[in-house]
Design an enzyme around this catalytic site. Structure first.
Site, PDB file in Angstrom:
ATOM      1  N   ASN A   6       6.275  -3.640 -11.382  1.00  0.00           N
ATOM      2  CA  ASN A   6       6.618  -2.961 -10.406  1.00  0.00           C
ATOM      3  C   ASN A   6       5.435  -2.905  -9.435  1.00  0.00           C
ATOM      4  OD1 ASN A   6       6.845  -0.541  -8.726  1.00  0.00           O
ATOM      5  ND2 ASN A   6       6.531   1.095 -10.093  1.00  0.00           N
ATOM      6  N   TRP A   7       5.721  -3.719  -8.389  1.00  0.00           N
ATOM      7  CA  TRP A   7       4.709  -3.749  -7.399  1.00  0.00           C
ATOM      8  C   TRP A   7       4.264  -2.495  -6.511  1.00  0.00           C
ATOM      9  CZ3 TRP A   7       6.412  -9.241  -5.114  1.00  0.00           C
ATOM     10  CH2 TRP A   7       6.560 -10.103  -6.316  1.00  0.00           C
ATOM     11  N   LYS A   8       4.915  -1.494  -6.467  1.00  0.00           N
ATOM     12  CA  LYS A   8       4.686  -0.540  -5.710  1.00  0.00           C
ATOM     13  C   LYS A   8       4.507  -0.688  -4.199  1.00  0.00           C
ATOM     14  CE  LYS A   8       3.043   1.798  -9.982  1.00  0.00           C
ATOM     15  NZ  LYS A   8       2.226   2.971 -10.595  1.00  0.00           N
ATOM     16  N   HIS A  93      11.118   6.894 -10.378  1.00  0.00           N
ATOM     17  CA  HIS A  93       9.691   6.759 -10.850  1.00  0.00           C
ATOM     18  C   HIS A  93       9.108   7.775 -10.573  1.00  0.00           C
ATOM     19  CE1 HIS A  93       5.689   5.092 -10.689  1.00  0.00           C
ATOM     20  NE2 HIS A  93       6.217   4.054 -11.471  1.00  0.00           N
ATOM     21  N   GLU A  95       6.201   8.457  -9.209  1.00  0.00           N
ATOM     22  CA  GLU A  95       5.659   8.677  -7.934  1.00  0.00           C
ATOM     23  C   GLU A  95       6.754   9.260  -7.070  1.00  0.00           C
ATOM     24  OE1 GLU A  95       3.851   4.996  -7.876  1.00  0.00           O
ATOM     25  OE2 GLU A  95       2.661   5.555  -9.265  1.00  0.00           O
ATOM     26  N   GLU A 159       7.858   6.541 -19.075  1.00  0.00           N
ATOM     27  CA  GLU A 159       6.278   6.443 -18.405  1.00  0.00           C
ATOM     28  C   GLU A 159       5.947   7.966 -18.559  1.00  0.00           C
ATOM     29  OE1 GLU A 159       6.183   2.714 -15.710  1.00  0.00           O
ATOM     30  OE2 GLU A 159       7.058   4.483 -14.477  1.00  0.00           O
ATOM     31  N   GLY A 165      -1.586   4.102 -14.113  1.00  0.00           N
ATOM     32  CA  GLY A 165      -2.320   4.077 -13.089  1.00  0.00           C
ATOM     33  C   GLY A 165      -3.808   4.543 -13.609  1.00  0.00           C
ATOM     34  N   SER A 195      -0.397   1.854 -17.765  1.00  0.00           N
ATOM     35  CA  SER A 195      -1.547   1.012 -18.061  1.00  0.00           C
ATOM     36  C   SER A 195      -1.256   0.361 -19.242  1.00  0.00           C
ATOM     37  CB  SER A 195      -2.647   2.064 -18.699  1.00  0.00           C
ATOM     38  OG  SER A 195      -3.166   2.988 -17.452  1.00  0.00           O
ATOM     39  N   GLY A 216       2.498  -1.756 -13.798  1.00  0.00           N
ATOM     40  CA  GLY A 216       2.309  -1.642 -12.407  1.00  0.00           C
ATOM     41  C   GLY A 216       1.099  -2.498 -12.313  1.00  0.00           C
ATOM     42  N   GLY A 217       0.004  -1.796 -12.298  1.00  0.00           N
ATOM     43  CA  GLY A 217      -1.277  -2.498 -11.857  1.00  0.00           C
ATOM     44  C   GLY A 217      -1.290  -3.898 -12.286  1.00  0.00           C
TER      45      GLY A 217
END
Ligand code: PGA
Length: 238
Positions: A6-8, A93, A95, A159, A165, A195, A216-217
């Site tokens: 997930n590149w956000k 998600h 966010e 999640e 994150g 994470s 993600g990251g």
């Protein structure tokens, strides 16, 4: 086993194309793992071009609207995604839930419309830190999972919001416990997100009810994304 990046709100078209060119052959080294990347809307086309027609890496959007078209400024519909060659979408998600007013009801509507149009869906669920401390984890998960449409193209991503994150990964035991609970409610593959890194991927993916990862990251760098996909292949072999 499914590993999704997930590149956000990272990677414009140029960077997305470079990344895609880098990973287009990755599935040849990761038997048993379905690999998905989720670029921002404006980079979907460039990602597909970078992968080329023959790559087994799939491209999903990060969100999708519940209507086919209409007066919905800032939204994108399932037919628009399918027209590009996008084969799935994330929905719900945390966010989106935290910052953009996404509710269980809008998540359900988005998931239903996407599935009906022919997309695959990764539906995200998870409790906040306050909910976990108040011992509400199971009731929150039951509520979020309860609204999801039953469909064989739907995958759930667990999640925990406190792990996203933050570098605070759920322990493999905590993840396994939540996954087993989710699966008792809905018999679908359940990905873990929060994470995930090359260092912890194998032990997380080795849990019996962990069927993949939403990253993600660590999905932004092709080296660490590759390492996580390779860990998925190792876990799939075991
Ligand atoms: P993270 O994000 O891997 O950076 O914690 C996971 C996600 O939000 O999907």
């Amino acid at each position: 086993m499914l590993v999704a990046g997930n590149w956000k709100m990272f990677k414009g078209a140029h960077e997305a194309r470079n990344f895609a060119t880098r990973v287009r052959h990755l599935p040849e080294r990761t038997a048993g793992v379905e690999i998905v990347v989720c670029p921002p809307f404006v980079s979907l086309q460039a990602t597909l071009e970078g992968l080329g027609g023959a790559s087994l890496v799939r491209v999903y959007a990060q969100n999708v609207h519940w209507d086919l078209d209409g007066a919905f400024t800032g939204e994108v519909s399932a037919p628009m995604l399918l027209e590009l060659g996008v084969t799935g979408a994330l929905v719900g998600h945390s966010e989106r839930r935290q910052h953009f007013g996404e509710s269980d009801e809008t998540v359900r509507m988005r998931a239903e419309a996407a599935l009906e149009a022919g997309l695959s869906v990764i539906a995200c669920v998870g409790e906040t830190e306050a909910e976990r401390e108040a011992e509400e984890t199971e009731s929150v998960l039951a509520r979020q999972v309860g609204v999801l449409p039953r469909h064989d193209r739907l995958v759930i991503a667990y999640e925990p919001v406190w792990a996203i994150g933050t570098g605070r990964t759920a322990t493999p035991e905590t993840a396994q416990e939540a996954h087993a609970f989710i699966r008792s409610l809905y018999d679908a593959p359940v990905l873990y997100g929060g994470s995930v890194k090359p260092e912890n991927a194998l032990v997380l993916l080795g849990q019996p009810d962990v069927d993949g990862a939403l990253v993600g990251g660590a999905s932004l760098d092709p080296v660490s994304f590759e390492a996580i996909c390779l860990a998925g292949a190792e876990a799939a072999r075991a």
